[in-house]
Scaffold this motif. Sequence first.
Motif, PDB file in Angstrom:
ATOM      1  N   ASP A  59       0.844  -1.186   0.000  1.00 41.90           N
ATOM      2  CA  ASP A  59       0.000   0.000   0.000  1.00 41.90           C
ATOM      3  C   ASP A  59       0.884   1.241   0.000  1.00 41.90           C
ATOM      4  N   ILE A  60       1.123   1.744  -1.196  1.00 42.80           N
ATOM      5  CA  ILE A  60       1.899   2.949  -1.462  1.00 42.80           C
ATOM      6  C   ILE A  60       1.146   3.695  -2.554  1.00 42.80           C
ATOM      7  N   ASN A  61       1.214   5.016  -2.559  1.00 44.23           N
ATOM      8  CA  ASN A  61       0.523   5.812  -3.593  1.00 44.23           C
ATOM      9  C   ASN A  61      -0.989   5.608  -3.557  1.00 44.23           C
ATOM     10  N   HIS A  62      -1.546   5.301  -2.370  1.00 43.94           N
ATOM     11  CA  HIS A  62      -2.962   4.938  -2.281  1.00 43.94           C
ATOM     12  C   HIS A  62      -3.296   3.820  -3.267  1.00 43.94           C
ATOM     13  N   SER A  63      -2.409   2.838  -3.299  1.00 45.73           N
ATOM     14  CA  SER A  63      -2.656   1.686  -4.163  1.00 45.73           C
ATOM     15  C   SER A  63      -3.673   0.733  -3.551  1.00 45.73           C
TER      16      SER A  63
END
Length: 662
Positions: A59-63
């Motif tokens: 969960d990075i970049n609102h992935s």
Amino acid sequence: MCKERTGAQMRETDSRSLLNFASYVVLVLLQVANGINLTVSPSGGKAVSPIMYGFMFEDINHSGDGGLYAELINNRAVRNLDSWKAIGSVNLTADTTNAVSTAITTSLKVDVPVGMTGRVGFRNTGYYGIAVEPKVYSISFYAKGPYTGFYTVDLRSNSGSVFSSKDIPSSAGIDWKQYNTTLSPSKSASDSDNSFAITFDAASVAGKSLYFTLVSVFPPTFKNRDNGLRIDIANALDEVGGSFLRFPGGNNLEGNNVASSRWQWNKTLGPLSARPGRQGTWGYWNTDGLGIIEYMNWCTDMELEPLLAVWGGLGLDGTIVSQTSLQQYVAEALNLLEFLMGSTSTTYGAIRASLGYSKPWQINYVEVGNEDNLNSGMTSYTSYRYKAFATAISAKYPKMNIIASAPGFDINAQSNGVGWADYHNYDRPDHLVSLFHTFDKVDRKIPIIVGEYAVIQPNQGALNSGVNWDLPRQKYPTLIGAVAEAVYMLGGEQNADVVKAMCFAPLLQHFNGTQWSPDLIGYTSYPADTTRSMSYYVQKLFASNVGEMTLPVSGPKQGPVYYSAMQKGSQTIVKLANYNGTSTDINISIPGGGNKFASLTTFTGPSGLSYNLPGKEVSSMVTTQIIGENGVFNMRINNLMVAVLVVGASSVLEPPSGPRGT
């Protein structure tokens, strides 16, 4: 995934094979004059891993939250007032005295002034907006307080137009009550400048307070899963044809703080009211709505092999668990594996069954930690941490492949011979291409996963100049970067006896909430903006064309046209990439090819620095049909082009263009 680090930390330590400029020029001139003749041998190759290409997710970049996880409400547990707006002259407070559960202890307190009338309430603006389409939206929220009347829920534009609304009878009381309903807009909004709102009659509660929490809005999801995945993003992933999912990270597995922010599988189970969430490592709160069961459903629905990462005793803040304290975390990993694979008679298998999953999943790959060579973690990792996990896991699961999160030590000796090594490589195009032969020189006894790689900066400086971490990364994958990645992947295929899996990273980015770029797929809250990058199409070409065996190819020295071949049943697959060469005629001789049909798929773009944007994908992927003459297939491959020839088809073989399931 790593945060900003020095070049010395991130660059590969293997010896680099540099191109000889003079021979390169001669080779190009010969190719212009004569073209390239390649001959594919019918045997003598290497077995190809069944999980050669896949995905790496954290969960990075609102992935996850705000991206693939389909929840539309931002900050649904009301940790603060972010994304919450008052409707009417009410006062909103993030309350901490009325817990709906032991996990969710905050709520939205709505104070209604004395003498107020009319409809009042609040709205949530979502993750940079909310898309509204003619679909059925599932609505849920908890409320309590002295109100008898109707709650009105609606999807509305921020300028006031209501797309769909519904009245729900309220139940006054001091205890929390959950409300569930649906909304069905009849038309789409023209953009995502919209909100979800709950209103009520102010006169009925004037001078009093109402409380709300866990407000949730879900559109239809991929495969119609409860608490599932956003369809447009999931479809884009499914179309790639990947074979594995490495999860849950990444830095977001490790956490900034050992006690509170590392990923803990047992806190991602059950209803939303049982999931406390945590501060993610990329600057925003993680709800953990995308939890261990949702990950496994993702694998099931896209036919992906799970590559499960477990926390290995290292925090991003440099905290290292001592050898004497490590056992509790080893036990945590074993409990997770029992939860996933244990029979219903086991403690954790029974918990899985109680959540509706009596049938166990199968886990064949476990990675211990993430990038444990960083944050001063290598000494403890190689002296006791990896071995402690590997010993315990292999004792209970002897056939488990146990991946070390960093190469550079005797992995086999510490894993009873079942260890793999995870290589990460972020690079510039020229330097990545110069690593084509990197895997020719590695230890053949230790299988490799290239768990993260991508071109993240343009060419600059000398050929052997890797990433400069003091300079910014590019915003989007470019054509030249994608072709360089293809060359690197061809180098992996040439060494299929040892390179068993490869995945681009990062996978996803919300264009309005990005911490790391470039990424494979980009999007906003508006589905029409979902964008497949240049690198996406290369990944799709390769993942959709994997054979069971490599086939030797005789021809000129690799570069600037690079190539590999595979056998898949009765088909022969040849992949080519032209990196900074000239338009070149290719003649491919395939024994037994006869006058068979073949499909030729080419991928390119307008220029080396071109990239795809929302609503403006400039890349080109074209599939044509060609027929061989006495087993020879002729084509032309232009500069900065990737091509895949599939011989043995009775008709044109289009690359997969639709999802495997929605």
